[in-house]
Motif scaffolding. Structure first.
Motif, mmCIF file in Angstrom:
data_model
loop_
_atom_site.group_PDB
_atom_site.id
_atom_site.type_symbol
_atom_site.label_atom_id
_atom_site.label_comp_id
_atom_site.label_asym_id
_atom_site.label_seq_id
_atom_site.Cartn_x
_atom_site.Cartn_y
_atom_site.Cartn_z
ATOM 1 N N GLU A 20 3.154 -45.378 -34.964
ATOM 2 C CA GLU A 20 2.735 -44.901 -36.227
ATOM 3 C C GLU A 20 1.605 -45.446 -36.891
ATOM 4 O OE1 GLU A 20 4.141 -42.695 -38.548
ATOM 5 O OE2 GLU A 20 4.925 -41.951 -36.547
ATOM 6 N N GLU A 21 1.290 -46.912 -36.640
ATOM 7 C CA GLU A 21 0.201 -47.457 -37.038
ATOM 8 C C GLU A 21 -1.088 -46.788 -36.365
ATOM 9 O OE1 GLU A 21 -1.070 -51.839 -36.109
ATOM 10 O OE2 GLU A 21 0.583 -51.967 -37.614
ATOM 11 N N LEU A 22 -1.210 -46.631 -35.012
ATOM 12 C CA LEU A 22 -1.974 -45.858 -34.359
ATOM 13 C C LEU A 22 -2.418 -44.484 -34.916
ATOM 14 C CD1 LEU A 22 -4.151 -46.680 -32.220
ATOM 15 C CD2 LEU A 22 -2.294 -45.686 -30.524
ATOM 16 N N LYS A 23 -1.297 -43.767 -35.219
ATOM 17 C CA LYS A 23 -1.493 -42.251 -35.700
ATOM 18 C C LYS A 23 -2.039 -42.427 -36.997
ATOM 19 C CE LYS A 23 1.354 -38.077 -36.733
ATOM 20 N NZ LYS A 23 0.548 -37.975 -38.285
ATOM 21 N N GLU A 24 -1.870 -43.231 -37.979
ATOM 22 C CA GLU A 24 -2.532 -43.527 -39.182
ATOM 23 C C GLU A 24 -4.018 -43.794 -39.217
ATOM 24 O OE1 GLU A 24 -4.080 -45.369 -42.524
ATOM 25 O OE2 GLU A 24 -3.482 -46.694 -40.948
ATOM 26 N N ILE A 25 -4.364 -44.605 -38.245
ATOM 27 C CA ILE A 25 -5.933 -44.836 -37.999
ATOM 28 C C ILE A 25 -6.368 -43.637 -37.580
ATOM 29 C CG2 ILE A 25 -7.553 -46.172 -36.415
ATOM 30 C CD1 ILE A 25 -5.458 -48.465 -36.507
ATOM 31 N N ILE A 26 -6.022 -43.092 -36.679
ATOM 32 C CA ILE A 26 -6.548 -41.949 -36.280
ATOM 33 C C ILE A 26 -6.727 -40.816 -37.023
ATOM 34 C CG2 ILE A 26 -6.255 -39.721 -34.551
ATOM 35 C CD1 ILE A 26 -4.830 -41.662 -32.598
ATOM 36 N N ASP A 27 -5.683 -40.542 -37.667
ATOM 37 C CA ASP A 27 -5.721 -39.420 -38.715
ATOM 38 C C ASP A 27 -6.911 -39.913 -40.020
ATOM 39 O OD1 ASP A 27 -3.721 -38.078 -37.581
ATOM 40 O OD2 ASP A 27 -2.245 -38.725 -39.005
ATOM 41 N N ARG A 28 -6.762 -41.099 -40.337
ATOM 42 C CA ARG A 28 -7.919 -41.337 -41.360
ATOM 43 C C ARG A 28 -9.310 -41.298 -40.884
ATOM 44 N NH1 ARG A 28 -8.781 -46.926 -43.189
ATOM 45 N NH2 ARG A 28 -6.942 -47.558 -41.906
ATOM 46 N N SER A 29 -9.398 -41.652 -39.326
ATOM 47 C CA SER A 29 -10.753 -41.629 -38.915
ATOM 48 C C SER A 29 -11.418 -40.425 -38.922
ATOM 49 C CB SER A 29 -10.674 -42.125 -37.676
ATOM 50 O OG SER A 29 -10.493 -43.578 -37.480
ATOM 51 N N TYR A 30 -10.508 -39.334 -38.722
ATOM 52 C CA TYR A 30 -10.906 -37.861 -38.493
ATOM 53 C C TYR A 30 -10.952 -37.096 -39.655
ATOM 54 C CZ TYR A 30 -11.380 -39.627 -33.717
ATOM 55 O OH TYR A 30 -11.850 -40.421 -32.591
ATOM 56 N N GLN A 31 -10.456 -37.694 -40.628
ATOM 57 C CA GLN A 31 -10.372 -36.841 -42.168
ATOM 58 C C GLN A 31 -12.047 -36.880 -42.583
ATOM 59 O OE1 GLN A 31 -7.938 -39.211 -44.664
ATOM 60 N NE2 GLN A 31 -6.214 -38.077 -43.804
ATOM 61 N N THR A 32 -12.840 -37.719 -41.923
ATOM 62 C CA THR A 32 -14.290 -37.787 -42.387
ATOM 63 C C THR A 32 -15.254 -36.747 -41.610
ATOM 64 O OG1 THR A 32 -14.859 -39.438 -40.711
ATOM 65 C CG2 THR A 32 -14.347 -40.296 -42.696
ATOM 66 N N PHE A 33 -14.510 -35.940 -40.805
ATOM 67 C CA PHE A 33 -15.351 -34.855 -40.295
ATOM 68 C C PHE A 33 -15.479 -33.600 -40.911
ATOM 69 C CE2 PHE A 33 -15.366 -38.265 -37.178
ATOM 70 C CZ PHE A 33 -16.202 -37.793 -36.057
ATOM 71 N N ARG A 34 -16.418 -32.765 -40.738
ATOM 72 C CA ARG A 34 -16.735 -31.590 -41.461
ATOM 73 C C ARG A 34 -15.837 -30.546 -40.892
ATOM 74 N NH1 ARG A 34 -21.503 -34.676 -41.383
ATOM 75 N NH2 ARG A 34 -22.217 -33.687 -39.398
#
Length: 463
Positions: free
Chosen positions: A69-83
């Motif tokens: 779950e921790e890893l998933k949260e980091i991944i989701d936050r990281s790729y929210q910044t993409f266009r």
């Protein structure tokens, strides 16, 4: 999964330890203890996932000391910044597929790994209360992507070395207009290889490294390579689905061997027959081209070109591939790299060249060929390439066959407006975000290519 050094002189590390270690204490590079081979069932499962789900599943092969779950949260936050929702979309342009890796905050492929790594650093530091100082060298794009990944984050300072006046104006602006208190841009009077050598030698000073809690954000950091593996899987599945095939080839513009090394690992995981070859494309700084075609890994003089991110003679990640080429023998790898350090050259016999050529084909491009490729590809397809992607497309044209070829688009053409406009014969229209950079205040220091001067600067600014 545990991690080891290519030179064999390091205790095994967990993934979390690896993230902060950067360069191994024995001077080697850190690699996973084993590279998993995927079953047909695993491959089928991965093919159906979204980009974020795919990243999570690929990372789970290499990370066993973080909750999912921790890893998933980091991944989701990281790729929210993409266009774009797809993160790295694959588009058809003429005879080739283009894997667009430039939809992140700094319009270059480094964002894919460094948005993730920045959030990973912050998460792990907040857990432990530790502080780190990130030290990295850039030939153009790593610097801004790293800075955007950690700007304003707690418990982190970042020091980025880049060759003064040897990156594009937009690349420099993307770094120097970030004026957050934890960001330090160091314009070094020399080449990228000078910057890289300074960083490596500072990391080899173990007392200094530990005192100032230095960690790497260059592609010598294993987490960078791991994050870049995801888009090879993604593109493989998208193109196989569209074409109804199981085999594709990737053409990769590379100077530092990091991006193509991620592809090499994916090839091993999928099984070599699914990606029969990787095309290694270089500009006139062609040490890797000479390695693949002639077994000649010898140091040359760095030539400034219109594809500056590839103006490199010593490829940081070469040692990782060398380890596998030498049969995963750390002693042979150590001896080879020590020989290269003293003689500035490695030579490989015909048998070894044939083994290298089972993995790679290689071509190089002159400035005239890069400009010509941008122009003709636009005329043929309406698609505008940046000068690095053009190197990969030129090589793809040379090796074109019946198998679909995916060309990695490593940067948006707007990062190199002068070169692209010259090639096209008309002014390239810049995105508004990039136009605004020219109006912003800048913050950077010009330093000589001196290890002691860089150390002095770190000592005064480290967190």
């Amino acid at each position: 999964m545990k991690y080891i050094s290519t030179r064999g002189g390091m205790e095994k590390l967990s993934f979390k330890q690896t993230v902060f270690e950067g360069l191994a204490p024995d001077g080697g590079l850190i690699i996973p203890e084993k590279v998993p081979t995927l079953s047909p069932e695993e491959i089928k499962h991965l093919s159906s996932l979204s980009y974020q789900e795919l990243a999570l599943n690929v990372f789970r092969y290499f990370i066993d000391d973080m909750p999912e779950e921790e890893l998933k949260e980091i991944i989701d936050r990281s790729y929210q910044t993409f266009r774009t929702k797809e993160v790295t979309p694959v588009v058809k342009a003429g005879d080739f597929y283009i894997l667009e890796l430039f939809h992140g905050p700094t319009w270059a492929f480094k964002d894919v790994a460094l948005q993730f790594l920045g959030n990973l650093f912050e998460k792990l530091l907040l857990e432990t209360g530790k502080k780190i100082n990130i030290l990295g060298a850039t030939s153009g794009d790593t610097g801004s992507a790293a800075i955007y990944g950690v700007r304003g984050k707690k418990n982190i300072a970042i020091f980025i070395l880049y060759p003064y006046k040897r990156v594009s104006e937009v690349q420099a602006l993307m770094m120097n207009t970030v004026t957050d208190e934890n960001v330090f841009n160091l314009a070094i009077e020399g080449t990228f290889d000078d910057c890289q050598a300074i960083v490596k030698k500072i990391f080899m000073d173990l007392e200094f490294k530990r005192k100032y809690r230095l960690t790497a954000i260059n592609s010598i950091n294993w987490a960078r390579v791991m994050a870049q593996m995801v888009y090879y899987f993604w593109a493989y599945f998208r193109v196989c689905e569209k074409e109804g095939v199981e085999k594709i080839i990737f053409s990769v513009p590379t100077g530092n061997f990091g991006d193509i090394f991620a592809g090499y690992l994916v090839r091993r995981m999928l099984g070599n027959e699914r990606i029969p070859k990787l095309i290694l494309a270089t500009n006139e700084n062609d040490i890797l081209y000479r390695f693949v075609n002639f077994g000649d890994y010898s140091l040359g003089t760095v030539k400034p070109t219109i594809s500056p991110s590839m103006d490199i003679q010593v490829a940081s990640n070469f040692e990782r591939y060398l380890y596998y080429l030498l049969g995963e023998d750390p002693e042979k790898t150590k001896q080879a790299m020590e020989r290269f350090a003293s003689e500035k050259a490695l030579r490989f016999d015909q048998e070894m060249i044939e083994r290298i050529q089972q993995d790679f084909m290689s071509d190089r491009a002159t400035e005239e060929e890069i400009l010509s490729t941008i122009k003709t590809f636009y005329q043929e397809t309406g698609y505008i390439l940046d000068p690095h992607t053009a190197v990969g497309v030129k090589a793809a044209k040379r090796f074109k066959e019946d198998i679909p070829i995916v060309c990695l688009a490593t940067a948006h053409p707007a990062k190199f407006p002068e070169t692209v406009s010259k090639a096209l014969g008309f002014e390239l229209d810049l995105p508004l975000e990039i136009k605004k950079l020219y109006q912003l205040p800048q913050k950077y220091e010009v330093l000589p290519a001196s290890i002691s001067k860089v150390k002095e600067f770190i000592e005064t600014k480290a967190v």
